[in-house]
Design a protein around this motif. Structure first.
Motif, PDB file in Angstrom:
ATOM      1  N   VAL A 180       0.849  -1.204   0.000  1.00  0.00           N
ATOM      2  CA  VAL A 180       0.000   0.000   0.000  1.00  0.00           C
ATOM      3  C   VAL A 180       0.880   1.249   0.000  1.00  0.00           C
ATOM      4  O   VAL A 180       0.669   2.181  -0.787  1.00  0.00           O
ATOM      5  N   GLN A 199       2.716   1.999  -3.258  1.00  0.00           N
ATOM      6  CA  GLN A 199       1.874   2.537  -4.324  1.00  0.00           C
ATOM      7  C   GLN A 199       1.388   3.950  -4.035  1.00  0.00           C
ATOM      8  O   GLN A 199       1.288   4.773  -4.948  1.00  0.00           O
ATOM      9  N   CYS A 200       1.119   4.265  -2.759  1.00  0.00           N
ATOM     10  CA  CYS A 200       0.338   5.476  -2.466  1.00  0.00           C
ATOM     11  C   CYS A 200       1.029   6.543  -1.625  1.00  0.00           C
ATOM     12  O   CYS A 200       0.575   7.694  -1.621  1.00  0.00           O
ATOM     13  N   ASP A 244      -0.773  11.616  -1.427  1.00  0.00           N
ATOM     14  CA  ASP A 244      -1.991  12.072  -0.759  1.00  0.00           C
ATOM     15  C   ASP A 244      -1.658  13.156   0.265  1.00  0.00           C
ATOM     16  O   ASP A 244      -2.311  13.280   1.289  1.00  0.00           O
ATOM     17  N   LEU A 249       0.000   6.910   5.487  1.00  0.00           N
ATOM     18  CA  LEU A 249      -0.723   7.713   4.508  1.00  0.00           C
ATOM     19  C   LEU A 249      -1.307   8.953   5.179  1.00  0.00           C
ATOM     20  O   LEU A 249      -1.786   8.881   6.311  1.00  0.00           O
ATOM     21  N   PRO A 274      -5.800   8.522   3.063  1.00  0.00           N
ATOM     22  CA  PRO A 274      -5.958   7.247   2.354  1.00  0.00           C
ATOM     23  C   PRO A 274      -7.069   7.238   1.306  1.00  0.00           C
ATOM     24  O   PRO A 274      -7.112   6.324   0.478  1.00  0.00           O
ATOM     25  N   CYS A 301      -5.883   6.757  -2.087  1.00  0.00           N
ATOM     26  CA  CYS A 301      -5.196   5.500  -2.391  1.00  0.00           C
ATOM     27  C   CYS A 301      -6.209   4.465  -2.866  1.00  0.00           C
ATOM     28  O   CYS A 301      -7.206   4.193  -2.179  1.00  0.00           O
ATOM     29  N   PHE A 321      -5.397   1.216  -3.847  1.00  0.00           N
ATOM     30  CA  PHE A 321      -4.674  -0.050  -3.890  1.00  0.00           C
ATOM     31  C   PHE A 321      -5.629  -1.233  -3.969  1.00  0.00           C
ATOM     32  O   PHE A 321      -6.604  -1.315  -3.216  1.00  0.00           O
ATOM     33  N   ARG A 347      -7.209   2.137   3.473  1.00  0.00           N
ATOM     34  CA  ARG A 347      -5.895   1.625   3.140  1.00  0.00           C
ATOM     35  C   ARG A 347      -4.892   2.231   4.124  1.00  0.00           C
ATOM     36  O   ARG A 347      -5.009   3.391   4.502  1.00  0.00           O
TER      37      ARG A 347
END
Length: 563
Positions: free
Chosen positions: A261, A264-265, A269, A278, A281, A284, A286, A333
Motif C-alpha cells: 500500500v 503505491q500510495c 496524498d 498515509l 488514504p 489511495c 490499492f 488503506r
C-alpha cells in the motif's frame, strides 16, 4: 497506664477532613461508598501497576441507581490544592465495566476535578472487550485479552443497564460528579469539559446531542457513535476471514500488504514520499490483487485468490448482500497491521468468535454463542437481522443525530479526532459524522461536498465543531505516524478565550516512548491536509503547511444506517 493510653489513642476516631465529610453527602439515587484523602503520591489500581507522581487528592467512590436494576460505579479525584477551577468528565473503551484510572490520573495531574465511570456494566461482569460471549473456548489470545472462561450473557434481560451504558451513566456521572465537587470546594467549577476516545468518543457525542448543557467543551476521539452498525462490522469481518480456512490472512501478511500500500500510495496524498503512513488514504486505490501469487510464489510472500477476496471485502466495508447497501464503511488503506494490540483484523481472525459480538447477546441471549441456534455469530444475516438489532438497541446506543443546535447555542465547542490508520473503527465514520454536521448546517442537506474555503455551512460548523484526522495513528493511540498530541488544552483555549485551533502538533516518539522525538507533524483542521513546504527537514512540523484538499469520495452508509 501506658497500655491504656495506647488503647485509647488507637480507639479514637480519625479526624474528619473536607474529603471524609463527603461520605455523609446525600444525593438523589446516589450512595457515597467512600471518601478518602490520598497524600501518598501513589495509587494502586486493582490489577495494575502503581500510578505514581500524583498530587494530594480526595478520592470519592459512589454508586448511582437511576433505576432499580442500575448499579453505576463512579469515581472522582479532586485535587486538594492547585485545582484549576474546571471539571473534567472522562471516558473509556469498549464495554467498559471498570474505572479508567489512567484517565483520572491524567486529569488530576492537569489540575482538573476528574471523574470516570464503569458505565454500569461492571455489575454484569463486563470488561472493555467482552460483555457477553460463549467463553474463551481455550483460545490463548481470547484468554490473554480477558474473555471469561465460561459463557456470559452480558446485558441480556437488563434493558435499564443498556440505557445506562448508552447514555445514562455518563450523564449521571456528570451531574453527581459536579455536585460532589461543588460540596468539596464550596463553589461551582468555572467550566466543564469531557474527553474520551472510542466508547468515550461515543459518550462525548451522546452528551453533546442529549445533554447539551452538561459540558462547555467536548473532546471526542475515534467515536463509536454508530454503535450497532460498528459491531455488525466486527461480525462481518470475522465471518469474512472464517468463511473457509483459506480465507485467513497468515501472520506477517498484513505487514506485506501494508508495505505494498505504501509503495503505491505514500506521498501522493499529501505528506512526503518517505512517510511510513498515509496522510489521506481516500486518495489511495490499492487493489490487493496485485499481490496475488503467480508462478512459483507461495504464501506468506504473496496472497492466494481467497486471501485477495478477504482483503477486498475488508476494504469494501459491511454490505447488505441482498441490496448492496453500505451498513458501515470499510477500514482505510494503511490500516493493515500484524499487531494484535491494534485490535484489527489480525486480532479478530485469531479469536474463536468476534471480540465485540457481546452486543448481540443483549438482543438474542446466550443462544447467540452456539452455532446450532437460529441466529448466532457465525450465521448472522446482514439483511434480515439488522432491523431486529436496531429496533431494540439503536435508539439507546447510537449517537447519530447531526443536530447540535442546542450545544452550539449553549456556547459549546466540540473537537473530534480520528486516526487514519485505525483498524477497529473506520476513520471514514468520523468524516461522515462531521460532514453530516455541515449538511445539517446547510439546512437539511444530508452530505456536504465542500472545499476548505468559501462554504458558509462549513464555516458555521467550524465555529463550534472541528475535526482533525491523524495520519498513521491506530485506534486512539499507537501506529507508525505522529500519534501523541494535546487536544484538550486547545479546546480549553477555544472555549475560554475564543481561539479556534487551526492545527494541532502531533509527535512521534522513538519506539513510542518519550522523550526522544522521531518526528512532528501538524494535524490540520479537516478538510485541510498537511503539505511539505519543500525545504527543511520532513521530520519537523514547522516545515509543513495546511492547505485545501480536493473533494474526495466518502463512502457513506445507507441513510437508515446513520451518517
Amino acid at each position: 497506664m501506658g497500655l491504656f493510653a495506647a488503647v485509647a489513642i488507637a480507639s479514637s476516631p480519625a479526624m474528619a477532613t473536607p474529603c471524609t465529610n463527603l461520605q455523609s453527602l446525600q444525593l438523589q439515587h446516589t450512595t457515597i461508598n467512600s471518601a478518602t484523602d490520598n497524600t501518598s503520591g501513589t495509587f494502586v489500581a486493582p490489577g495494575s501497576a502503581p500510578i505514581t507522581g500524583l498530587p494530594a487528592f480526595c478520592r470519592v467512590t459512589a454508586t448511582l441507581t437511576p433505576s432499580s436494576d442500575s448499579s453505576i460505579k463512579i469515581e472522582l479525584w479532586l485535587p486538594e490544592s492547585g485545582w484549576n477551577g474546571r471539571f473534567l468528565g472522562t471516558g473509556g473503551g469498549g464495554f467498559q465495566g471498570v474505572i479508567n484510572y489512567a484517565e483520572l490520573s491524567s486529569g488530576l495531574r492537569a489540575g482538573f476535578a476528574a471523574t470516570n465511570t464503569d458505565l454500569g456494566t461492571g455489575s454484569s461482569g463486563c470488561n472493555p472487550l467482552y460483555c457477553g460471549s460463549d467463553g474463551n473456548m481455550g483460545n490463548p489470545l481470547a484468554i490473554a485479552f480477558g474473555d471469561p472462561a465460561a459463557p456470559s450473557t452480558g446485558l441480556f434481560g437488563h434493558p435499564e443497564r443498556i440505557k445506562d451504558f448508552g447514555y445514562r451513566a455518563i450523564h449521571g456521572m456528570t451531574v453527581r460528579g459536579k455536585e460532589i465537587a461543588n460540596a468539596f470546594y464550596g463553589q461551582k467549577a468555572q467550566k466543564a469539559y469531557f474527553a474520551g476516545c472510542s466508547t468515550g468518543g461515543q459518550n462525548a457525542l451522546m452528551e453533546a446531542q442529549r445533554f447539551p448543557d452538561d459540558y462547555d467543551g467536548i473532546l471526542a476521539g475515534a467515536p463509536a457513535f454508530n454503535r450497532t452498525h460498528l459491531h455488525m462490522a466486527g461480525l462481518y469481518g470475522w465471518q469474512d476471514t472464517h468463511a473457509s480456512s483459506g480465507r485467513l490472512i497468515q501472520p506477517g501478511q498484513m505487514t506485506l500488504i501494508n508495505q505494498a500500500v505504501l509503495k503505491q500510495c505514500v506521498g501522493r496524498d499529501g505528506g512526503t514520499s518517505t512517510d511510513q503512513f498515509l496522510t489521506d488514504p481516500r486518495d489511495c486505490h490499492f487493489d490487493p490483487k496485485v499481490l496475488q501469487c503467480t508462478g512459483g510464489q507461495v504464501p506468506p510472500a504473496c496472497l492466494t485468490p481467497d486471501q485477495v477476496t478477504t482483503m477486498q471485502k475488508y476494504y469494501a466495508g459491511t454490505i447488505d448482500p441482498v441490496n448492496g447497501q453500505v451498513i458501515n464503511p470499510g477500514p482505510a488503506r494503511g490500516t493493515e497491521t500484524d499487531d494484535v494490540l491494534a485490535l484489527g483484523l489480525a486480532f479478530q481472525e485469531q479469536l474463536p468468535e468476534p471480540a465485540f459480538d457481546g452486543l448481540f447477546y443483549w438482543v438474542f441471549g446466550p443462544s447467540f454463542g452456539y452455532p446450532a441456534s437460529a441466529v448466532n455469530f457465525a450465521n448472522f444475516d446482514f439483511h434480515h437481522a439488522i432491523d431486529t438489532v436496531d429496533d431494540q438497541l439503536a435508539a439507546v446506543l447510537n449517537a447519530n443525530s447531526s443536530d447540535l443546535g442546542e450545544f452550539r447555542e449553549h456556547g459549546g465547542k466540540l473537537i473530534m479526532y480520528h486516526g487514519w490508520a485505525d483498524p477497529l473503527i473506520p476513520s471514514q465514520s468520523s468524516i461522515n459524522y462531521f460532514n453530516a454536521l455541515v449538511g445539517n448546517d446547510s439546512h437539511g442537506v444530508q452530505q456536504a461536498s465542500f472545499t476548505a474555503n468559501g462554504n458558509p455551512a462549513l464555516q458555521r460548523t467550524q465555529s463550534y465543531a472541528r475535526l482533525y484526522m491523524v495520519p498513521g495513528m491506530y485506534h486512539c493511540s499507537g501506529g507508525p505516524g505522529p500519534n501523541t498530541f494535546d487536544a484538550l488544552t486547545p479546546l480549553v483555549n477555544w472555549v475560554e478565550n475564543g481561539v479556534a485551533p487551526e492545527s494541532l502538533v502531533a509527535t512521534k516518539f522513538v519506539n513510542d516512548t518519550p522523550p526522544a522525538v522521531q518526528m512532528t507533524r501538524p494535524l490540520c483542521v479537516y478538510p485541510k491536509v498537511a503539505k511539505y513546504t519543500g525545504s527543511g527537514s520532513t521530520s519537523i512540523a514547522a516545515n509543513f503547511t495546511c492547505v485545501a484538499d480536493e473533494n474526495d469520495f466518502n463512502q457513506t452508509p445507507a441513510p437508515k444506517y446513520g451518517p
